[in-house]
Design a protein around this motif. Sequence first.
Motif, short mmCIF file in Angstrom:
data_model
loop_
_atom_site.label_atom_id
_atom_site.label_comp_id
_atom_site.label_asym_id
_atom_site.label_seq_id
_atom_site.Cartn_x
_atom_site.Cartn_y
_atom_site.Cartn_z
N ASN A 1 10.21 -26.65 -10.88
CA ASN A 1 9.66 -27.32 -9.68
C ASN A 1 8.15 -27.88 -10.39
O ASN A 1 8.03 -28.03 -11.62
CB ASN A 1 9.11 -26.50 -8.62
N ALA A 2 7.42 -28.24 -9.61
CA ALA A 2 6.13 -29.18 -9.83
C ALA A 2 5.09 -28.24 -10.80
O ALA A 2 4.43 -28.55 -11.61
CB ALA A 2 5.44 -29.63 -8.71
N THR A 3 5.45 -26.81 -10.45
CA THR A 3 4.43 -25.90 -11.42
C THR A 3 5.23 -24.93 -12.20
O THR A 3 4.33 -24.06 -13.06
CB THR A 3 3.71 -25.04 -10.22
N THR A 4 6.53 -25.14 -12.29
CA THR A 4 7.25 -24.02 -13.12
C THR A 4 8.20 -24.43 -14.06
O THR A 4 9.01 -25.43 -13.72
CB THR A 4 7.87 -23.02 -11.78
N THR A 5 8.13 -24.14 -15.04
CA THR A 5 9.18 -24.55 -16.13
C THR A 5 9.87 -23.04 -16.67
O THR A 5 9.08 -21.88 -16.43
CB THR A 5 8.61 -25.06 -17.38
N MET A 6 10.90 -23.18 -16.84
CA MET A 6 11.78 -21.99 -17.18
C MET A 6 12.26 -22.22 -18.83
O MET A 6 12.82 -23.18 -19.11
CB MET A 6 12.97 -21.89 -16.52
N PRO A 7 12.21 -21.15 -19.71
CA PRO A 7 12.61 -21.26 -21.12
C PRO A 7 14.17 -21.41 -21.12
O PRO A 7 15.01 -20.79 -20.16
CB PRO A 7 12.25 -19.85 -21.71
N ALA A 8 14.82 -22.18 -21.83
CA ALA A 8 16.24 -22.64 -21.88
C ALA A 8 16.87 -21.59 -22.38
O ALA A 8 18.22 -21.28 -21.92
CB ALA A 8 16.51 -23.80 -22.54
N VAL A 9 16.56 -20.50 -23.37
CA VAL A 9 17.22 -19.16 -23.39
C VAL A 9 16.66 -18.11 -23.05
O VAL A 9 15.34 -17.73 -23.18
CB VAL A 9 17.42 -19.43 -24.94
N GLY A 10 17.44 -17.31 -22.25
CA GLY A 10 16.90 -16.25 -21.69
C GLY A 10 17.71 -14.84 -22.30
O GLY A 10 18.85 -15.24 -22.79
N PHE A 11 17.16 -13.82 -22.11
CA PHE A 11 17.79 -12.58 -22.12
C PHE A 11 18.53 -12.04 -21.04
O PHE A 11 17.82 -11.51 -20.21
CB PHE A 11 16.84 -11.71 -22.96
N GLY A 12 19.88 -11.79 -21.09
CA GLY A 12 20.65 -11.57 -20.09
C GLY A 12 20.69 -9.92 -20.08
O GLY A 12 20.83 -9.24 -20.99
N THR A 13 20.50 -9.07 -18.94
CA THR A 13 20.55 -7.56 -19.12
C THR A 13 21.68 -7.03 -18.06
O THR A 13 21.62 -5.94 -17.98
CB THR A 13 19.30 -7.02 -18.40
N TYR A 14 22.66 -7.87 -17.61
CA TYR A 14 23.89 -7.36 -17.01
C TYR A 14 24.67 -6.38 -17.90
O TYR A 14 24.64 -6.61 -19.22
CB TYR A 14 24.79 -8.46 -16.49
N LEU A 15 24.94 -5.28 -17.35
CA LEU A 15 25.63 -4.17 -17.92
C LEU A 15 25.01 -3.28 -19.10
O LEU A 15 25.46 -2.75 -19.94
CB LEU A 15 26.95 -4.80 -18.65
N ILE A 16 23.71 -3.64 -18.93
CA ILE A 16 22.72 -2.84 -19.92
C ILE A 16 22.29 -1.77 -18.78
O ILE A 16 21.71 -1.99 -17.79
CB ILE A 16 21.74 -3.50 -20.18
#
Length: 304
Positions: free
Chosen positions: A9-24
Amino acid sequence: MTTSDFTLNATTTMPAVGFGTYLITNDQTPEAVKAAIETGYRHIDTAQGYQNEEGVGKGVRAGIEAKGLRREDIFVTTKLWPGNPAWGQEPADGPATLAAFENSLETLGFDYVDLYLIHAPYGGAHRIAEWEALLELKAQGRARAAGVSNFNSDHLDEIEAAGLPMPDANQVELHPWSQKTDLIGKMRALGIQPIAYSSLAPLSTWRSAPGQDSAKSDEMKVGGVDAPFQVMAQKYGVSEAQLLLRWGVQNGYAVLPKSLNATRMAQNLDLFSFEIDADDMATMLEMDRGLSIAWATGDPSEVD
């Protein structure tokens, strides 16, 4: 080259690579998340349903301290579990959604999250009330961005018909076997950022441990079906996992790899030192099987 972050959105960017935590597990998560941040990850994905938000919060704080960062340097996503009537659960309404968010914040130990998602479209008649609650949280700045997960075109139409703003993101299963081209096209037209989960599902090693169920058939689990990815990965001098993750970001999707192995953790973050050529991208486009296999009990996007 592909961008290393995406605009929500106008104020928020997201790094393209995230660390997933499902099943940890919650016990494993603090060290895993700390290690991920030390490796260079700046995007961490969790959920109420993963039952590890407490560990994620501890890991984020430990990683921030170890690297001399600030909270705002780490993009954190969590998700509302909306209740699944098929499992005997009551769907969350608006007040229940707000209460669940408060609980997630307390469990994480944060005063805001960067992205809050409705985990699946199980809310039925309450879906719009859930979405209105997320918009309220976004307006308050307690969730910097708001979105959904596992929503299909009909669910997005429902939001549009209610006259409400569209989600900033939709997190869905995306990999060469499940490309969802119609849904992605609709999301692009509506300005909804795709986030891919289960990017590594085509690999025979994906969810191979006991208890890590999926709808993957025995035929899908044998190593031979991965041969095209092996050949391509060798061509670029990368792992098969890097190839599949690069396919996602090259298509414009954020990806959420998970590994507790330090070497693979670093490899999965290294997606910007190579580019898949047009011929290989075209070959991978032809691999679409229209399948969603991450949910052993079926595709949640098929919910009415």
